[in-house]
Design an enzyme around this catalytic site. Structure first.
Site, mmCIF file in Angstrom:
data_model
loop_
_atom_site.group_PDB
_atom_site.id
_atom_site.type_symbol
_atom_site.label_atom_id
_atom_site.label_comp_id
_atom_site.label_asym_id
_atom_site.label_seq_id
_atom_site.Cartn_x
_atom_site.Cartn_y
_atom_site.Cartn_z
ATOM 1 N N HIS A 21 -3.681 -6.916 -4.560
ATOM 2 C CA HIS A 21 -4.965 -6.258 -4.347
ATOM 3 C C HIS A 21 -5.371 -5.515 -5.622
ATOM 4 O O HIS A 21 -4.604 -5.450 -6.582
ATOM 5 C CB HIS A 21 -4.931 -5.325 -3.132
ATOM 6 C CG HIS A 21 -4.017 -4.135 -3.256
ATOM 7 N ND1 HIS A 21 -2.644 -4.250 -3.326
ATOM 8 C CD2 HIS A 21 -4.269 -2.798 -3.299
ATOM 9 C CE1 HIS A 21 -2.101 -3.042 -3.405
ATOM 10 N NE2 HIS A 21 -3.070 -2.145 -3.395
ATOM 11 N N HIS A 28 -6.097 -2.326 -6.501
ATOM 12 C CA HIS A 28 -5.833 -0.939 -6.874
ATOM 13 C C HIS A 28 -5.113 -0.847 -8.218
ATOM 14 O O HIS A 28 -4.199 -1.623 -8.509
ATOM 15 C CB HIS A 28 -5.031 -0.232 -5.779
ATOM 16 C CG HIS A 28 -5.855 0.116 -4.590
ATOM 17 N ND1 HIS A 28 -5.305 0.513 -3.383
ATOM 18 C CD2 HIS A 28 -7.217 0.138 -4.391
ATOM 19 C CE1 HIS A 28 -6.269 0.762 -2.513
ATOM 20 N NE2 HIS A 28 -7.431 0.543 -3.103
ATOM 21 N N ASP A 56 -2.908 0.985 -9.537
ATOM 22 C CA ASP A 56 -1.452 1.126 -9.642
ATOM 23 C C ASP A 56 -0.714 -0.185 -9.387
ATOM 24 O O ASP A 56 0.516 -0.234 -9.499
ATOM 25 C CB ASP A 56 -0.940 2.221 -8.699
ATOM 26 C CG ASP A 56 -1.222 1.947 -7.235
ATOM 27 O OD1 ASP A 56 -2.303 1.419 -6.921
ATOM 28 O OD2 ASP A 56 -0.359 2.266 -6.387
ATOM 29 N N HIS A 57 -1.467 -1.249 -9.097
ATOM 30 C CA HIS A 57 -0.861 -2.570 -8.930
ATOM 31 C C HIS A 57 -1.303 -3.562 -10.002
ATOM 32 O O HIS A 57 -0.706 -4.645 -10.089
ATOM 33 C CB HIS A 57 -1.189 -3.132 -7.543
ATOM 34 C CG HIS A 57 -0.508 -2.400 -6.433
ATOM 35 N ND1 HIS A 57 0.550 -2.922 -5.732
ATOM 36 C CD2 HIS A 57 -0.711 -1.165 -5.917
ATOM 37 C CE1 HIS A 57 0.960 -2.042 -4.828
ATOM 38 N NE2 HIS A 57 0.203 -0.963 -4.926
ATOM 39 N N HIS A 67 -5.923 -2.327 4.048
ATOM 40 C CA HIS A 67 -5.764 -1.359 2.962
ATOM 41 C C HIS A 67 -6.916 -1.528 1.980
ATOM 42 O O HIS A 67 -7.586 -0.563 1.600
ATOM 43 C CB HIS A 67 -4.413 -1.589 2.297
ATOM 44 C CG HIS A 67 -4.089 -0.628 1.204
ATOM 45 N ND1 HIS A 67 -3.924 0.725 1.418
ATOM 46 C CD2 HIS A 67 -3.887 -0.821 -0.131
ATOM 47 C CE1 HIS A 67 -3.641 1.322 0.274
ATOM 48 N NE2 HIS A 67 -3.629 0.409 -0.674
ATOM 49 N N ASP A 76 0.684 -3.416 -0.343
ATOM 50 C CA ASP A 76 0.453 -2.164 0.378
ATOM 51 C C ASP A 76 -0.031 -2.424 1.814
ATOM 52 O O ASP A 76 -0.696 -1.577 2.410
ATOM 53 C CB ASP A 76 -0.578 -1.300 -0.362
ATOM 54 C CG ASP A 76 0.009 -0.619 -1.586
ATOM 55 O OD1 ASP A 76 1.201 -0.840 -1.895
ATOM 56 O OD2 ASP A 76 -0.729 0.127 -2.253
ATOM 57 N N HIS A 124 5.810 0.325 -2.607
ATOM 58 C CA HIS A 124 6.048 1.749 -2.841
ATOM 59 C C HIS A 124 7.348 2.206 -2.190
ATOM 60 O O HIS A 124 7.790 1.633 -1.187
ATOM 61 C CB HIS A 124 4.907 2.610 -2.274
ATOM 62 C CG HIS A 124 3.629 2.506 -3.021
ATOM 63 N ND1 HIS A 124 3.312 3.329 -4.084
ATOM 64 C CD2 HIS A 124 2.576 1.675 -2.860
ATOM 65 C CE1 HIS A 124 2.103 3.014 -4.537
ATOM 66 N NE2 HIS A 124 1.641 2.010 -3.806
#
Length: 243
Positions: free
Chosen positions: A57, A59, A61-62, A114, A133, A171
């Site tokens: 996805h 985001h 942080d990915h 998400h 996530d 995570h």
């Protein structure tokens, strides 16, 4: 996983990115690289070169590490529904598409909730689910863009996978998730036992993932929700939880 080597790479504060290597072909894949340097270093330490990147996805942080890994020649694959938000994509995928690493095939499963375009990758033959996530150890992703109905459908679909399937999530949230889960099912003996193990691992700064589908069926309050309404109630409770 049979035939593949899977390496957990901690990135940022509590993310896990994944290196997957196929010894037969020599190919190496990076999944959800929130940072480039830890991934490149982990690959180099093993004599591997990252040739592919898969993103679950959009985001940051990915995906923040993708440009630097792509600069080394990696081909980047991610959800078609989020192509506008992941400008590094070379290939877009959607439900029922198949992606490959060497001779290993992974099915793309759309799991909106998400984010609306979130996907997960399932190596059925090897028993590996990279869940991003969507599904965490004893948790699920916050509903930033999707609905409880969508997340409930995700939980049903993923719960149908073979119990021995490894769950490789994005995570290290397990301890907090488990503490919340105990408020939902304080008399779940399997959950109580799992949390004893999780607390011991975290006391030693050890990772708690991967998990398995069977373990999530037994202890994950979101996978165990009986309806979308119950999942929504539990998700709202977890969002408020400070434990």
């Amino acid at each position: 996983m049979a035939g593949l080597e899977v390496i957990r790479v901690p990135v940022l504060s509590d993310n896990y990115a994944w290196l997957v290597h196929d010894p037969a072909s020599g190919e190496t894949l990076a999944i959800d690289p929130g940072e480039a340097a830890p991934m490149l270093d982990a690959a180099a330490a093993r004599g591997w070169r990252i040739g592919q990147v898969w993103a679950t996805h959009w985001h940051t942080d990915h995906i923040a590490g993708i440009p630097d890994i792509k600069a080394g020649g990696a081909v980047v694959t991610g959800p078609a529904a989020e192509a506008a938000r992941i400008p590094t994509l070379d290939r877009t995928v959607a439900q029922s598409d198949v992606v490959t690493l060497g001779g290993h095939r992974a099915a793309v499963i759309e799991t909106p909730g998400h984010t609306l375009g979130h996907v997960v990758f399932h190596f059925a033959k090897g028993g590996l689910l990279v869940s991003g996530d969507t599904l965490f150890a004893m948790g699920c992703g916050r509903l930033f863009e999707g609905t409880p109905e969508q997340m409930f459908a995700n939980m049903l679909r993923l719960a149908d996978l073979p119990g021995e399937t490894g769950v490789y999530c994005g995570h290290e949230y397990t301890q907090s998730n488990g503490r919340y889960a105990l408020t939902v099912e304080p008399d779940n003996a399997g959950l109580v036992a799992r949390m004893t193990e999780v607390d011991a691992l975290r006391a030693g700064n050890e990772p708690t993932v991967p998990s398995t589908i069977a373990l999530e069926r037994a202890t994950n309050p979101f996978m165990r929700a009986s309806s979308a309404d119950e999942l929504a109630e539990r998700r709202a409770g977890k969002d408020r939880f400070r434990g």
